[in-house]
Design a protein around this motif. Structure first.
Motif, PDB file in Angstrom:
ATOM      1  N   MET A   1       0.838  -1.175   0.000  1.00  0.00           N
ATOM      2  CA  MET A   1       0.000   0.000   0.000  1.00  0.00           C
ATOM      3  C   MET A   1       0.886   1.242   0.000  1.00  0.00           C
ATOM      4  SD  MET A   1      -2.749   1.261   2.799  1.00  0.00           S
ATOM      5  CE  MET A   1      -4.303   1.226   1.954  1.00  0.00           C
ATOM      6  N   ARG A   2       0.491   2.252  -0.721  1.00  0.00           N
ATOM      7  CA  ARG A   2       1.234   3.496  -0.851  1.00  0.00           C
ATOM      8  C   ARG A   2       1.483   4.188   0.484  1.00  0.00           C
ATOM      9  NH1 ARG A   2      -1.622   7.472  -4.854  1.00  0.00           N
ATOM     10  NH2 ARG A   2      -1.734   8.712  -2.988  1.00  0.00           N
ATOM     11  N   LEU A   3       0.509   4.172   1.366  1.00  0.00           N
ATOM     12  CA  LEU A   3       0.623   4.837   2.668  1.00  0.00           C
ATOM     13  C   LEU A   3       1.713   4.205   3.523  1.00  0.00           C
ATOM     14  CD1 LEU A   3      -0.434   6.985   4.589  1.00  0.00           C
ATOM     15  CD2 LEU A   3      -2.192   5.364   5.317  1.00  0.00           C
ATOM     16  N   ASP A   4       1.771   2.885   3.536  1.00  0.00           N
ATOM     17  CA  ASP A   4       2.803   2.219   4.330  1.00  0.00           C
ATOM     18  C   ASP A   4       4.192   2.407   3.717  1.00  0.00           C
ATOM     19  OD1 ASP A   4       1.164   1.403   6.396  1.00  0.00           O
ATOM     20  OD2 ASP A   4       0.635  -0.481   5.405  1.00  0.00           O
ATOM     21  N   ASP A   5       4.264   2.537   2.406  1.00  0.00           N
ATOM     22  CA  ASP A   5       5.543   2.865   1.767  1.00  0.00           C
ATOM     23  C   ASP A   5       6.010   4.255   2.216  1.00  0.00           C
ATOM     24  OD1 ASP A   5       5.506   0.442   0.432  1.00  0.00           O
ATOM     25  OD2 ASP A   5       4.700   1.300  -1.433  1.00  0.00           O
ATOM     26  N   LYS A  10       9.426   8.001   5.169  1.00  0.00           N
ATOM     27  CA  LYS A  10       9.502   9.188   6.034  1.00  0.00           C
ATOM     28  C   LYS A  10      10.001   8.859   7.440  1.00  0.00           C
ATOM     29  CE  LYS A  10       7.526  12.240   3.243  1.00  0.00           C
ATOM     30  NZ  LYS A  10       8.091  13.515   2.850  1.00  0.00           N
ATOM     31  N   GLY A  11       9.968   7.583   7.803  1.00  0.00           N
ATOM     32  CA  GLY A  11      10.404   7.191   9.141  1.00  0.00           C
ATOM     33  C   GLY A  11       9.468   7.666  10.238  1.00  0.00           C
ATOM     34  N   TRP A  12       8.175   7.671   9.958  1.00  0.00           N
ATOM     35  CA  TRP A  12       7.193   8.137  10.940  1.00  0.00           C
ATOM     36  C   TRP A  12       7.234   7.274  12.189  1.00  0.00           C
ATOM     37  CZ3 TRP A  12       2.715   8.363   6.910  1.00  0.00           C
ATOM     38  CH2 TRP A  12       2.804   9.551   6.178  1.00  0.00           C
ATOM     39  N   ALA A  47     -11.971  14.263  18.048  1.00  0.00           N
ATOM     40  CA  ALA A  47     -11.479  12.880  18.094  1.00  0.00           C
ATOM     41  C   ALA A  47     -10.238  12.721  17.209  1.00  0.00           C
ATOM     42  CB  ALA A  47     -12.576  11.911  17.650  1.00  0.00           C
ATOM     43  N   LEU A  48     -10.259  13.318  16.026  1.00  0.00           N
ATOM     44  CA  LEU A  48      -9.107  13.226  15.127  1.00  0.00           C
ATOM     45  C   LEU A  48      -7.891  13.973  15.690  1.00  0.00           C
ATOM     46  CD1 LEU A  48     -10.911  13.581  11.681  1.00  0.00           C
ATOM     47  CD2 LEU A  48      -9.829  11.516  12.619  1.00  0.00           C
ATOM     48  N   ALA A  49      -8.120  15.107  16.332  1.00  0.00           N
ATOM     49  CA  ALA A  49      -7.013  15.849  16.941  1.00  0.00           C
ATOM     50  C   ALA A  49      -6.368  15.040  18.060  1.00  0.00           C
ATOM     51  CB  ALA A  49      -7.504  17.194  17.477  1.00  0.00           C
ATOM     52  N   MET A  50      -7.198  14.399  18.866  1.00  0.00           N
ATOM     53  CA  MET A  50      -6.663  13.566  19.943  1.00  0.00           C
ATOM     54  C   MET A  50      -5.873  12.393  19.367  1.00  0.00           C
ATOM     55  SD  MET A  50      -7.449  14.989  22.800  1.00  0.00           S
ATOM     56  CE  MET A  50      -7.328  13.725  24.033  1.00  0.00           C
ATOM     57  N   ARG A  51      -6.379  11.814  18.281  1.00  0.00           N
ATOM     58  CA  ARG A  51      -5.679  10.691  17.636  1.00  0.00           C
ATOM     59  C   ARG A  51      -4.348  11.155  17.068  1.00  0.00           C
ATOM     60  NH1 ARG A  51      -4.507   5.775  18.223  1.00  0.00           N
ATOM     61  NH2 ARG A  51      -4.273   4.590  16.331  1.00  0.00           N
ATOM     62  N   ALA A  52      -4.341  12.319  16.413  1.00  0.00           N
ATOM     63  CA  ALA A  52      -3.097  12.860  15.846  1.00  0.00           C
ATOM     64  C   ALA A  52      -2.075  13.107  16.941  1.00  0.00           C
ATOM     65  CB  ALA A  52      -3.386  14.148  15.081  1.00  0.00           C
ATOM     66  N   ALA A  53      -2.536  13.602  18.087  1.00  0.00           N
ATOM     67  CA  ALA A  53      -1.630  13.928  19.193  1.00  0.00           C
ATOM     68  C   ALA A  53      -1.141  12.687  19.944  1.00  0.00           C
ATOM     69  CB  ALA A  53      -2.322  14.880  20.162  1.00  0.00           C
ATOM     70  N   SER A  54      -1.763  11.537  19.684  1.00  0.00           N
ATOM     71  CA  SER A  54      -1.416  10.328  20.432  1.00  0.00           C
ATOM     72  C   SER A  54      -0.089   9.703  20.016  1.00  0.00           C
ATOM     73  CB  SER A  54      -2.531   9.277  20.301  1.00  0.00           C
ATOM     74  OG  SER A  54      -2.540   8.697  19.009  1.00  0.00           O
ATOM     75  N   GLN A  55       0.430  10.079  18.862  1.00  0.00           N
ATOM     76  CA  GLN A  55       1.690   9.523  18.362  1.00  0.00           C
ATOM     77  C   GLN A  55       2.565  10.657  17.839  1.00  0.00           C
ATOM     78  OE1 GLN A  55       2.538   6.254  18.550  1.00  0.00           O
ATOM     79  NE2 GLN A  55       0.573   5.847  19.524  1.00  0.00           N
ATOM     80  N   LYS A  56       3.859  10.480  17.922  1.00  0.00           N
ATOM     81  CA  LYS A  56       4.792  11.526  17.505  1.00  0.00           C
ATOM     82  C   LYS A  56       4.548  11.963  16.056  1.00  0.00           C
ATOM     83  CE  LYS A  56       9.632  12.742  17.564  1.00  0.00           C
ATOM     84  NZ  LYS A  56      10.979  12.360  17.965  1.00  0.00           N
ATOM     85  N   SER A  57       4.299  11.013  15.174  1.00  0.00           N
ATOM     86  CA  SER A  57       4.068  11.323  13.754  1.00  0.00           C
ATOM     87  C   SER A  57       2.592  11.186  13.377  1.00  0.00           C
ATOM     88  CB  SER A  57       4.912  10.396  12.871  1.00  0.00           C
ATOM     89  OG  SER A  57       6.280  10.548  13.152  1.00  0.00           O
ATOM     90  N   ALA A  59       0.022  13.335  13.248  1.00  0.00           N
ATOM     91  CA  ALA A  59      -0.550  14.331  12.337  1.00  0.00           C
ATOM     92  C   ALA A  59      -0.120  14.064  10.897  1.00  0.00           C
ATOM     93  CB  ALA A  59      -0.147  15.737  12.775  1.00  0.00           C
ATOM     94  N   GLU A  60       1.159  13.734  10.695  1.00  0.00           N
ATOM     95  CA  GLU A  60       1.649  13.472   9.343  1.00  0.00           C
ATOM     96  C   GLU A  60       0.971  12.248   8.733  1.00  0.00           C
ATOM     97  OE1 GLU A  60       3.600  13.897  12.008  1.00  0.00           O
ATOM     98  OE2 GLU A  60       4.965  15.546  11.571  1.00  0.00           O
ATOM     99  N   ALA A  61       0.818  11.200   9.537  1.00  0.00           N
ATOM    100  CA  ALA A  61       0.170   9.985   9.031  1.00  0.00           C
ATOM    101  C   ALA A  61      -1.290  10.251   8.672  1.00  0.00           C
ATOM    102  CB  ALA A  61       0.272   8.869  10.060  1.00  0.00           C
ATOM    103  N   LEU A  62      -1.999  10.991   9.519  1.00  0.00           N
ATOM    104  CA  LEU A  62      -3.406  11.282   9.219  1.00  0.00           C
ATOM    105  C   LEU A  62      -3.525  12.208   8.010  1.00  0.00           C
ATOM    106  CD1 LEU A  62      -5.004  11.709  12.762  1.00  0.00           C
ATOM    107  CD2 LEU A  62      -5.043   9.708  11.254  1.00  0.00           C
ATOM    108  N   ARG A  63      -2.647  13.193   7.921  1.00  0.00           N
ATOM    109  CA  ARG A  63      -2.696  14.130   6.783  1.00  0.00           C
ATOM    110  C   ARG A  63      -2.523  13.373   5.458  1.00  0.00           C
ATOM    111  NH1 ARG A  63       0.903  17.498   8.553  1.00  0.00           N
ATOM    112  NH2 ARG A  63      -0.569  18.893   9.540  1.00  0.00           N
ATOM    113  N   ALA A  64      -1.664  12.376   5.438  1.00  0.00           N
ATOM    114  CA  ALA A  64      -1.437  11.595   4.216  1.00  0.00           C
ATOM    115  C   ALA A  64      -2.485  10.514   4.024  1.00  0.00           C
ATOM    116  CB  ALA A  64      -0.049  10.956   4.261  1.00  0.00           C
TER     117      ALA A  64
END
Length: 163
Positions: A1-5, A10-12, A47-57, A59-64
């Motif tokens: 899958m493109r997202l996991d690539d 990016k080393g998220w 809910a999405l903001a809390m999810r984004a803040a739950s991991q260092k990367s 926000a980047e993963a959700l944005r993509a």
């Protein structure tokens, strides 16, 4: 899958998640929040903001990933990442501020069959600024000031911003 690539390239840092797992979990959470908002006690962007803040990367993963895996939540994600979204309040004590785990100042209301509701606004030194106890009510409105330190709610249901 493109997202996991992309995740690998990016080393998220997503702890024990792959990017697709992390984003799919956020999509499922957004669907659940949307279908049972009063039960969940938060808005979809919250809910999405809390999810984004739950991991260092997060926000980047959700944005993509959200536009790929659950495009219907792209607009809600943009709100969440901008910080300009409604934050709902349930039973807990919240710091006042702008981060996803804080409640911004403003006017909030809870409505419905309210029984044995206690709320409290406190100063930084712990002094109670204002509080209320409602044995029975249909609607309660509270203004939280920028100078307040915390807001506590017990048994009041879900407080939503008044616009």
């Amino acid at each position: 899958m493109r997202l996991d690539d992309l995740w690998h390239d990016k080393g998220w840092d997503l702890s024990d998640y792959s990017a697709s797992e992390f984003v799919q979990d956020a999509c499922d959470m957004a669907d659940q929040t949307d279908s049972l908002p009063e039960q969940v006690g938060e808005s979809v962007p919250q809910a999405l903001a809390m999810r984004a803040a739950s991991q260092k990367s997060g926000a980047e993963a959700l944005r993509a990933g959200v536009p790929l895996l659950c495009p219907k939540w792209t607009k809600a994600l943009k709100k969440s990442l901008s910080g300009r979204y409604d934050r709902w309040i349930t039973d807990d004590t919240y710091d006042i501020g702008a981060s996803p785990t804080q409640i911004p100042p403003g006017t909030y209301r809870t409505e419905g069959d309210i029984a044995d509701c206690y709320w409290e606004r406190t100063a930084a030194n712990g002094d109670i600024i204002d509080n209320g106890l409602a044995n029975v009510a249909r609607k309660i409105t509270v203004h939280i000031s920028a100078t307040d330190s915390t807001f506590t709610s017990e048994g009041c249901g879900v407080w939503t911003p008044v616009h």
